[in-house]
Design an enzyme around this catalytic site. Structure first.
Site, PDB file in Angstrom:
ATOM      1  N   LYS A  35      -1.826   0.566 -25.318  1.00 32.79           N
ATOM      2  CA  LYS A  35      -2.214   0.454 -26.734  1.00 32.79           C
ATOM      3  C   LYS A  35      -0.933   0.440 -27.580  1.00 32.79           C
ATOM      4  CE  LYS A  35      -6.829   2.215 -25.953  1.00 32.79           C
ATOM      5  NZ  LYS A  35      -7.002   3.021 -24.749  1.00 32.79           N
ATOM      6  N   THR A  53      -3.445   6.067 -22.224  1.00 36.63           N
ATOM      7  CA  THR A  53      -3.316   4.745 -21.627  1.00 36.63           C
ATOM      8  C   THR A  53      -1.896   4.294 -21.944  1.00 36.63           C
ATOM      9  OG1 THR A  53      -4.238   3.817 -23.645  1.00 36.63           O
ATOM     10  CG2 THR A  53      -5.728   4.029 -21.774  1.00 36.63           C
ATOM     11  N   ASP A 110      -6.239  13.656 -25.254  1.00 40.38           N
ATOM     12  CA  ASP A 110      -6.163  12.249 -24.873  1.00 40.38           C
ATOM     13  C   ASP A 110      -5.513  11.517 -26.053  1.00 40.38           C
ATOM     14  OD1 ASP A 110      -6.563   9.585 -24.389  1.00 40.38           O
ATOM     15  OD2 ASP A 110      -8.662   9.786 -23.767  1.00 40.38           O
ATOM     16  N   TYR A 165       0.857  -1.199   0.000  1.00 44.20           N
ATOM     17  CA  TYR A 165       0.000   0.000   0.000  1.00 44.20           C
ATOM     18  C   TYR A 165       0.884   1.236   0.000  1.00 44.20           C
ATOM     19  CZ  TYR A 165      -5.009  -0.600   0.162  1.00 44.20           C
ATOM     20  OH  TYR A 165      -6.302  -0.799  -0.198  1.00 44.20           O
ATOM     21  N   ARG A 207      -1.733  -2.477 -18.743  1.00 40.42           N
ATOM     22  CA  ARG A 207      -3.024  -1.799 -18.751  1.00 40.42           C
ATOM     23  C   ARG A 207      -3.000  -0.704 -17.685  1.00 40.42           C
ATOM     24  NH1 ARG A 207      -7.361  -3.123 -21.429  1.00 40.42           N
ATOM     25  NH2 ARG A 207      -6.141  -4.693 -22.522  1.00 40.42           N
ATOM     26  N   GLU A 215      -0.484   4.894  -0.510  1.00 40.93           N
ATOM     27  CA  GLU A 215      -1.227   6.121  -0.800  1.00 40.93           C
ATOM     28  C   GLU A 215      -0.330   7.343  -0.668  1.00 40.93           C
ATOM     29  OE1 GLU A 215      -3.111   3.676   0.754  1.00 40.93           O
ATOM     30  OE2 GLU A 215      -5.255   4.144   0.488  1.00 40.93           O
TER      31      GLU A 215
END
Ligand code: DSN
Length: 417
Positions: free
Chosen positions: A230, A227, A201, A56, A236, A58
């Site tokens: 691609k 992203t 984008d 974790y 991903r 954060e």
């Protein structure tokens, strides 16, 4: 190595493990033409299955809410520095879990609910998160959209006229199904003329941009998202890029965490770092050049066979087939037939599509994944022929097409060794 990992999983959990093997075999056998998919490196894939998934973290490097973050701090910093170097920008946030999460954070940062936004319509090739009424972006903002002209191109004069009339706070450029080069400089001029912020984008074309084979939005956009899976050929996930001043003015970091996400996926961030490292190598530029060569060769071969292409061609990694000259054949029918012969693609609306969204009259095709497997221009002709036979003469040629596709796939195995 990938096979050893799958064997290990199958021993530990045969039910899930067998399905993963089946998906591997599907990918091995099929010709993957979905324009947004790719085949990533084994290193990037294995990083996602590493111990980093246990952590974790954060917050951001040096400013975490948990102990034990020194290693993930270094990994995330490597990813940030590589992303900045790769795309020549001053700010990068590598934490978005996906493109949609990156887009949500950016939209929340740049606008307040109810603000006027102008984006490309989903029907014309835009994206769900650019203001579609069924998405948060269309529900919380006052969205107007632009499309493409009869010839299938963005009409910048018309976009400018719309922008000057509406005076949006934000203009969104970028697409999911647009086969032509996007003029980001022109978009910035339009944004400046109407006092709007420009967000680009570049999800589909990020690999081409990284290799310098599509004009970069970075010098023109206030904020750019993408992203990483691609054409960029990474895990991903999502990425936000900007200049320092814009990032600070709009609090981009805060709008992602804690604004719209919790703990970052450090295992995916490590895989992104690996992908950015790979994208800085000369082989990556060769790969992107091959995508362009394959896409052009496939587009020409498809047109020779008898297919119609929206805009009459392509300048990037994808094309849109307009099936309306094949009576009775919808995008959905064609996609299903292709599945039967191990060709994977997706149906896609064409401009002024007479059929509903779920059916469509077109399909979208891209060559990023087959180029990763080593396919070259010479193999685009047999693929085009298989696609035409599947569209125009399915029952008679199904067996023959299937054999051709299986032998083409077998010549380019994935994750061997
Ligand atoms: N689903 C992606 C695509 O196929 O283009 C966009 O998010």
């Amino acid at each position: 190595m990938i096979k050893e990992v799958m064997d290990y999983i199958e021993k530990a959990d045969p039910e899930v493990g067998r399905e993963i093997w089946k998906e591997y075999e599907r990918q091995q056998q099929n010709i993957e033409l979905i324009a947004s998919e790719n085949i990533i490196s084994a290193a990037s894939m294995l990083a996602m299955g590493s111990v980093l998934t246990n952590k974790y973290a954060e917050g951001y490097p040096g400013k975490r809410y948990y102990g034990g973050c020194s290693v993930v701090d270094r990994i995330e910093s490597i990813a940030i520095e590589r992303a900045k170097k790769l795309f020549h920008c001053e700010y990068a946030n590598v934490q978005p879990h996906s493109g949609a999460q990156a887009n949500m954070a950016v939209m929340m940062a740049l606008c307040s609910p109810g603000d006027k936004v102008l984006g490309m319509s989903l029907d014309a090739g835009g994206h769900l998160t650019h203001g579609s009424s069924v998405n948060f972006s269309g529900r919380y903002f006052s969205v107007s959209s632009y499309g493409i002209n009869e010839a299938g191109f963005l009409d910048y004069d018309e976009i400018e006229e719309t922008a000057l009339r509406l005076r949006p706070k934000l203009i969104i450029a970028g697409a999911s199904a647009y086969p032509r080069i996007i003029d980001f400089r022109r978009f910035r001029e339009i944004a400046d003329r109407c006092g709007a912020i420009l967000w680009v984008d570049m999800a589909h074309i990020a690999g081409l941009v990284a290799a310098g084979l599509h004009p970069s939005p970075i010098p023109y956009a206030h904020v750019t998202t993408t992203t990483t899976h691609k054409t960029l050929r990474g895990p991903r996930g999502g990425l936000i890029l900007s200049d320092k001043e814009t990032a600070e003015r709009f609090q981009l970091d805060k709008n992602l965490f804690p604004g719209s996400q919790g703990g970052p996926l450090e295992h995916v961030i490590a895989a992104k770092a690996i992908c950015f490292g790979e994208a800085m190598k000369p082989e990556f530029s060769d790969y992107q050049r091959q995508i362009l060569k394959n896409t052009r060769a496939l587009a020409e071969a498809l047109m020779l066979q008898g297919f119609r292409l929206v805009s009459g061609g392509t300048e990037n990694h994808l094309m849109l087939l307009d099936l309306t000259n094949l009576p009775g054949l919808s995008g959905k029918d064609f996609q299903n037939r292709c599945d039967e012969v191990h060709i994977t693609l997706n149906r896609n609306a064409i401009p002024n599509d007479p059929r509903p969204h779920f059916i469509t009259s077109g399909v979208r095709i891209g060559t990023a994944a087959i180029s990763s497997r080593g396919f070259t221009e010479a193999e685009m002709e047999p693929i085009a022929e298989c696609l035409w036979k599947t569209a125009a003469d399915f029952e008679k040629s199904k067996e023959e097409v299937l054999q051709t596709i299986l032998s083409l796939s077998a010549a380019h195995p994935i994750y061997e060794g």
